[in-house]
Enzyme design. Structure first.
Site, PDB file in Angstrom:
ATOM      1  N   LYS A 128     -22.625  -7.536 -10.864  1.00  0.00           N
ATOM      2  CA  LYS A 128     -24.065  -7.211 -10.873  1.00  0.00           C
ATOM      3  C   LYS A 128     -24.734  -7.798 -12.115  1.00  0.00           C
ATOM      4  O   LYS A 128     -25.788  -8.428 -12.036  1.00  0.00           O
ATOM      5  CB  LYS A 128     -24.244  -5.695 -10.875  1.00  0.00           C
ATOM      6  CG  LYS A 128     -25.656  -5.215 -11.193  1.00  0.00           C
ATOM      7  CD  LYS A 128     -25.791  -3.716 -11.151  1.00  0.00           C
ATOM      8  CE  LYS A 128     -25.422  -3.056 -12.427  1.00  0.00           C
ATOM      9  NZ  LYS A 128     -26.424  -3.079 -13.508  1.00  0.00           N
ATOM     10  N   ASN A 129     -24.088  -7.618 -13.279  1.00  0.00           N
ATOM     11  CA  ASN A 129     -24.727  -7.987 -14.545  1.00  0.00           C
ATOM     12  C   ASN A 129     -24.648  -9.475 -14.859  1.00  0.00           C
ATOM     13  O   ASN A 129     -25.172  -9.912 -15.893  1.00  0.00           O
ATOM     14  CB  ASN A 129     -24.162  -7.146 -15.692  1.00  0.00           C
ATOM     15  CG  ASN A 129     -24.586  -5.693 -15.570  1.00  0.00           C
ATOM     16  OD1 ASN A 129     -25.447  -5.362 -14.740  1.00  0.00           O
ATOM     17  ND2 ASN A 129     -23.981  -4.819 -16.336  1.00  0.00           N
ATOM     18  N   ARG A 180     -26.621   1.239  -6.795  1.00  0.00           N
ATOM     19  CA  ARG A 180     -27.199   0.139  -7.578  1.00  0.00           C
ATOM     20  C   ARG A 180     -26.106  -0.813  -8.069  1.00  0.00           C
ATOM     21  O   ARG A 180     -26.360  -1.972  -8.342  1.00  0.00           O
ATOM     22  CB  ARG A 180     -27.969   0.684  -8.786  1.00  0.00           C
ATOM     23  CG  ARG A 180     -29.204   1.477  -8.406  1.00  0.00           C
ATOM     24  CD  ARG A 180     -30.001   1.871  -9.608  1.00  0.00           C
ATOM     25  NE  ARG A 180     -30.252   0.700 -10.442  1.00  0.00           N
ATOM     26  CZ  ARG A 180     -30.760   0.763 -11.671  1.00  0.00           C
ATOM     27  NH1 ARG A 180     -31.041   1.944 -12.197  1.00  0.00           N
ATOM     28  NH2 ARG A 180     -30.971  -0.321 -12.370  1.00  0.00           N
ATOM     29  N   ARG A 239     -33.589  -2.547 -15.180  1.00  0.00           N
ATOM     30  CA  ARG A 239     -33.745  -3.031 -16.545  1.00  0.00           C
ATOM     31  C   ARG A 239     -33.911  -4.548 -16.576  1.00  0.00           C
ATOM     32  O   ARG A 239     -34.686  -5.090 -17.370  1.00  0.00           O
ATOM     33  CB  ARG A 239     -32.499  -2.624 -17.334  1.00  0.00           C
ATOM     34  CG  ARG A 239     -32.346  -3.257 -18.684  1.00  0.00           C
ATOM     35  CD  ARG A 239     -33.223  -2.632 -19.702  1.00  0.00           C
ATOM     36  NE  ARG A 239     -32.975  -3.216 -21.008  1.00  0.00           N
ATOM     37  CZ  ARG A 239     -33.759  -2.969 -22.053  1.00  0.00           C
ATOM     38  NH1 ARG A 239     -34.802  -2.185 -21.931  1.00  0.00           N
ATOM     39  NH2 ARG A 239     -33.503  -3.520 -23.227  1.00  0.00           N
ATOM     40  N   ARG A 242     -34.881   2.234 -24.264  1.00  0.00           N
ATOM     41  CA  ARG A 242     -34.363   0.872 -24.047  1.00  0.00           C
ATOM     42  C   ARG A 242     -35.511  -0.098 -24.287  1.00  0.00           C
ATOM     43  O   ARG A 242     -36.049  -0.697 -23.390  1.00  0.00           O
ATOM     44  CB  ARG A 242     -33.768   0.746 -22.650  1.00  0.00           C
ATOM     45  CG  ARG A 242     -32.567   1.660 -22.451  1.00  0.00           C
ATOM     46  CD  ARG A 242     -31.943   1.509 -21.089  1.00  0.00           C
ATOM     47  NE  ARG A 242     -31.111   0.314 -20.976  1.00  0.00           N
ATOM     48  CZ  ARG A 242     -30.460   0.002 -19.849  1.00  0.00           C
ATOM     49  NH1 ARG A 242     -30.618   0.746 -18.777  1.00  0.00           N
ATOM     50  NH2 ARG A 242     -29.710  -1.083 -19.788  1.00  0.00           N
ATOM     51  N   ILE A 295     -37.704  -3.434 -25.616  1.00  0.00           N
ATOM     52  CA  ILE A 295     -37.462  -4.877 -25.480  1.00  0.00           C
ATOM     53  C   ILE A 295     -38.072  -5.614 -26.671  1.00  0.00           C
ATOM     54  O   ILE A 295     -38.474  -6.780 -26.570  1.00  0.00           O
ATOM     55  CB  ILE A 295     -38.009  -5.436 -24.144  1.00  0.00           C
ATOM     56  CG1 ILE A 295     -39.500  -5.153 -23.967  1.00  0.00           C
ATOM     57  CG2 ILE A 295     -37.211  -4.914 -22.956  1.00  0.00           C
ATOM     58  CD1 ILE A 295     -40.125  -5.908 -22.779  1.00  0.00           C
ATOM     59  N   CYS A 306     -31.558   2.565 -15.671  1.00  0.00           N
ATOM     60  CA  CYS A 306     -30.923   3.854 -15.982  1.00  0.00           C
ATOM     61  C   CYS A 306     -31.430   4.381 -17.320  1.00  0.00           C
ATOM     62  O   CYS A 306     -31.565   3.657 -18.290  1.00  0.00           O
ATOM     63  CB  CYS A 306     -29.405   3.682 -16.033  1.00  0.00           C
ATOM     64  SG  CYS A 306     -28.678   3.492 -14.413  1.00  0.00           S
ATOM     65  N   ASP A 349     -20.184   0.353 -20.666  1.00  0.00           N
ATOM     66  CA  ASP A 349     -20.253   0.635 -19.223  1.00  0.00           C
ATOM     67  C   ASP A 349     -18.980   1.284 -18.705  1.00  0.00           C
ATOM     68  O   ASP A 349     -19.009   1.935 -17.656  1.00  0.00           O
ATOM     69  CB  ASP A 349     -20.526  -0.650 -18.431  1.00  0.00           C
ATOM     70  CG  ASP A 349     -21.934  -1.152 -18.672  1.00  0.00           C
ATOM     71  OD1 ASP A 349     -22.235  -2.289 -18.265  1.00  0.00           O
ATOM     72  OD2 ASP A 349     -22.721  -0.422 -19.303  1.00  0.00           O
TER      73      ASP A 349
HETATM   74  C1  EPZ Z   1     -27.001  -4.803 -20.357  1.00  0.00           C
HETATM   75  O1  EPZ Z   1     -28.093  -3.950 -20.636  1.00  0.00           O
HETATM   76  C2  EPZ Z   1     -26.364  -4.279 -19.073  1.00  0.00           C
HETATM   77  N1  EPZ Z   1     -27.340  -4.343 -17.976  1.00  0.00           N
HETATM   78  C3  EPZ Z   1     -25.916  -2.835 -19.274  1.00  0.00           C
HETATM   79  O2  EPZ Z   1     -25.248  -2.424 -18.080  1.00  0.00           O
HETATM   80  C4  EPZ Z   1     -24.913  -2.795 -20.438  1.00  0.00           C
HETATM   81  O3  EPZ Z   1     -24.559  -1.448 -20.689  1.00  0.00           O
HETATM   82  C5  EPZ Z   1     -25.556  -3.396 -21.695  1.00  0.00           C
HETATM   83  O4  EPZ Z   1     -26.012  -4.743 -21.408  1.00  0.00           O
HETATM   84  C6  EPZ Z   1     -24.580  -3.465 -22.859  1.00  0.00           C
HETATM   85  O5  EPZ Z   1     -23.456  -4.203 -22.499  1.00  0.00           O
HETATM   86  C7  EPZ Z   1     -27.536  -5.521 -17.343  1.00  0.00           C
HETATM   87  O6  EPZ Z   1     -26.943  -6.538 -17.662  1.00  0.00           O
HETATM   88  C8  EPZ Z   1     -28.504  -5.510 -16.198  1.00  0.00           C
HETATM   89  P1  EPZ Z   1     -28.619  -4.499 -24.572  1.00  0.00           P
HETATM   90  P2  EPZ Z   1     -29.179  -4.355 -21.784  1.00  0.00           P
HETATM   91  O7  EPZ Z   1     -29.890  -5.248 -24.644  1.00  0.00           O
HETATM   92  O8  EPZ Z   1     -29.451  -5.797 -21.698  1.00  0.00           O
HETATM   93  C9  EPZ Z   1     -30.931  -1.854 -27.796  1.00  0.00           C
HETATM   94  C10 EPZ Z   1     -24.815  -1.030 -16.228  1.00  0.00           C
HETATM   95  O9  EPZ Z   1     -24.384   0.130 -16.119  1.00  0.00           O
HETATM   96  N2  EPZ Z   1     -31.994  -2.861 -27.707  1.00  0.00           N
HETATM   97  O10 EPZ Z   1     -27.367  -5.115 -25.092  1.00  0.00           O
HETATM   98  O11 EPZ Z   1     -30.298  -3.404 -21.693  1.00  0.00           O
HETATM   99  C11 EPZ Z   1     -30.871  -0.998 -26.529  1.00  0.00           C
HETATM  100  O12 EPZ Z   1     -31.799   0.063 -26.595  1.00  0.00           O
HETATM  101  C12 EPZ Z   1     -25.842  -1.356 -17.300  1.00  0.00           C
HETATM  102  O13 EPZ Z   1     -24.454  -1.995 -15.503  1.00  0.00           O
HETATM  103  C13 EPZ Z   1     -33.099  -2.759 -28.552  1.00  0.00           C
HETATM  104  O14 EPZ Z   1     -33.190  -1.848 -29.378  1.00  0.00           O
HETATM  105  O15 EPZ Z   1     -28.318  -4.033 -23.100  1.00  0.00           O
HETATM  106  C14 EPZ Z   1     -29.445  -0.508 -26.515  1.00  0.00           C
HETATM  107  O16 EPZ Z   1     -29.355   0.645 -27.345  1.00  0.00           O
HETATM  108  C15 EPZ Z   1     -26.193  -0.143 -18.142  1.00  0.00           C
HETATM  109  N3  EPZ Z   1     -34.092  -3.677 -28.445  1.00  0.00           N
HETATM  110  C16 EPZ Z   1     -28.674  -1.669 -27.151  1.00  0.00           C
HETATM  111  O17 EPZ Z   1     -29.641  -2.484 -27.824  1.00  0.00           O
HETATM  112  C17 EPZ Z   1     -34.053  -4.700 -27.534  1.00  0.00           C
HETATM  113  O18 EPZ Z   1     -34.993  -5.522 -27.496  1.00  0.00           O
HETATM  114  C18 EPZ Z   1     -27.930  -2.518 -26.136  1.00  0.00           C
HETATM  115  O19 EPZ Z   1     -28.882  -3.079 -25.288  1.00  0.00           O
HETATM  116  C19 EPZ Z   1     -32.922  -4.792 -26.675  1.00  0.00           C
HETATM  117  C20 EPZ Z   1     -31.905  -3.859 -26.782  1.00  0.00           C
END
Ligand code: EPZ
Length: 419
Positions: A22-23, A398, A92, A121, A123, A116, A306
């Protein structure tokens, strides 16, 4: 409400094949906005999030279709750069259409993404990076307006955190930007590598994926290609954890063992027999499980957040005390109170969960709070004594293709019904 009724206590056994990730599929689908001719994606998982991505692509003017596991996307003509809030809230990864639309048309209007509820979360890292690449970004009442009249240009971008989504958004914005972009402290997840391989096959000039420094030299435009999406490492981990909890014996096919090293190392520490060869992983839960001390979730190649809910479910039955520290998300313990309802002994305080193994879990009525929490409760119910009713299973849909059919074939007694 839709739910699963599960009669636990059945030992899983047999062979199962893992679907596409998925990711990896979601960022690759967003990347299709940048391509001028047809893309064919093999091993594309049939999940609700993928169909949500199709809705967004169609809204932009792309033509999308699906047939026997192959997705076809034609982005020859982009008719709009506006994504309605109701579509943005579906998941997301809708945030990735920011970089893709800016890279293709120079404009984009969208709102904050959904997904989720694992804590805030934001950006901010995505938006800061795109501004450094020349995008004018304004935000009012949750609507984000982006434009880059002069076109995006390359930049050196140091991420304060190796964010997966921010790394992906920058890659999508950079592949057709003027000049070179270097991402420092980039995410190293296997899904990032898959996105880079897809972009390269479409004509992008990109290197360093899988390391902490990714270099991208902008090219004029991207063409289509045929690409096979990598297997889903978290789905693979889910099947292994289900076998662990039910005392089962499984061969999981279509895996990439090196992607799951951090998870399988922990599972082996609990006393499970796990062997990997070629694209298969074999597991035999022949002995009682034992606790593992401490697990800390970290960016790849550390222990993946995850898999934390899934391994937590396994540790509820592991003799002794296990400690989990969730470092990535602020609210990723929604499974814990539901596991406690089933008889687990878990104390949760902030980032830390302390799990004391118990001899048995008991079936009851439980609710999924997010995708992986739902999967954790499902595999716990497979091992519990008695009947469980698991609600909010749209979360599970999902990220898992017909999960009840997969587990039924392996010996589980699970039905999708109204509960
Ligand atoms: C991706 O989410 C995955 N989703 C998540 O999988 C996965 O848990 C995560 O990466 C970490 O490996 C998809 O790929 C669709 P991050 P993402 O940006 O991109 C903070 C699942 O169950 N952050 O690495 O949202 C954020 O709040 C899902 O399949 C900021 O603060 O992860 C979090 O605490 C759940 N500012 C941390 O970084 C930003 O601009 C990790 O987020 C971006 C992120």
């Amino acid at each position: 409400m839709q739910g699963f009724v599960i009669e636990g206590g059945k030992r899983l056994s047999g062979e199962v094949s893992v679907c596409g990730a998925k990711n990896a599929a979601l960022p690759i689908l967003a990347a299709c906005v940048l391509t001028r001719s047809e893309v064919r994606l093999k091993n594309c998982p049939q999940l609700s999030d993928v169909f949500s991505a199709f809705k967004i692509l169609s809204c932009l003017g792309c033509k999308c279709s699906f047939s026997d596991g192959e997705a076809r996307i034609d982005s020859g003509v982009i008719e709009s750069e506006y994504i309605p809030d109701k579509l943005m809230r579906l998941m997301r990864s809708s945030a990735l259409y920011l970089g893709a639309c800016l890279g293709r048309t120079g404009r984009c209007t969208l709102s904050y993404p959904g997904g989720c509820e694992l804590g805030p979360r934001p950006i901010d890292l995505h938006l800061l990076a795109l501004e450094k690449m020349g995008a004018d970004i304004s935000e009012e009442h949750g609507v984000i307006e982006c434009s880059c009249p002069a076109g995006l240009h390359g930049a050196g971008i140091s991420l304060s955190f190796p964010s997966v989504g921010a790394t992906e958004n920058i890659m999508l914005a950079a592949v057709c930007a003027a000049g070179e972009t270097v991402i420092y402290n980039s995410a190293r997840e296997p899904e990032i590598v898959d996105l880079a391989r897809f972009l390269r096959k479409c004509g992008a000039d990109i290197s360093g994926e899988g390391s902490s420094v990714i270099r991208i030299k902008g090219v004029k435009e991207l063409h289509g290609c045929t690409y096979e999406i990598m297997p889903d490492r978290i789905v693979a981990a889910t099947y292994l954890c289900a076998a662990a909890l039910t005392g089962g014996e499984l061969t999981v096919r279509n895996t990439r063992p090196e992607d799951n090293r951090a998870v399988t190392d922990v599972l082996i520490e609990t006393g499970l027999d796990i062997f990997s060869f070629d694209d298969k992983t074999y597991i035999n839960a022949a002995r009682p499980l034992k606790s593992v001390g401490r697990i800390r979730t970290m960016p790849y190649p550390g222990f993946p957040t995850d898999a934390q809910p899934l391994v937590s479910a396994v540790l509820t039955r592991a003799k002794g005390t296990s400690i989990i520290v969730e470092n990535i998300f602020e609210n990723r313990y929604k499974h814990n109170p539901e596991l406690v309802r089933m008889g687990a002994n878990i104390k949760t305080e902030g980032k830390v969960a302390v799990i004391e193994g118990v001899p048995m879990l008991f079936g009851t009525r439980i609710m999924a709070g997010d995708l992986r929490a739902g999967a954790a409760l499902l595999i716990a119910a497979l091992s519990a004594e008695g009947i469980s009713e698991l609600g909010n299973i749209e979360y599970i849909d999902r990220g898992y293709e017909s999960i009840e059919k997969v587990f039924s074939k392996l010996g589980a007694n699970i039905k999708r019904t109204v509960i």
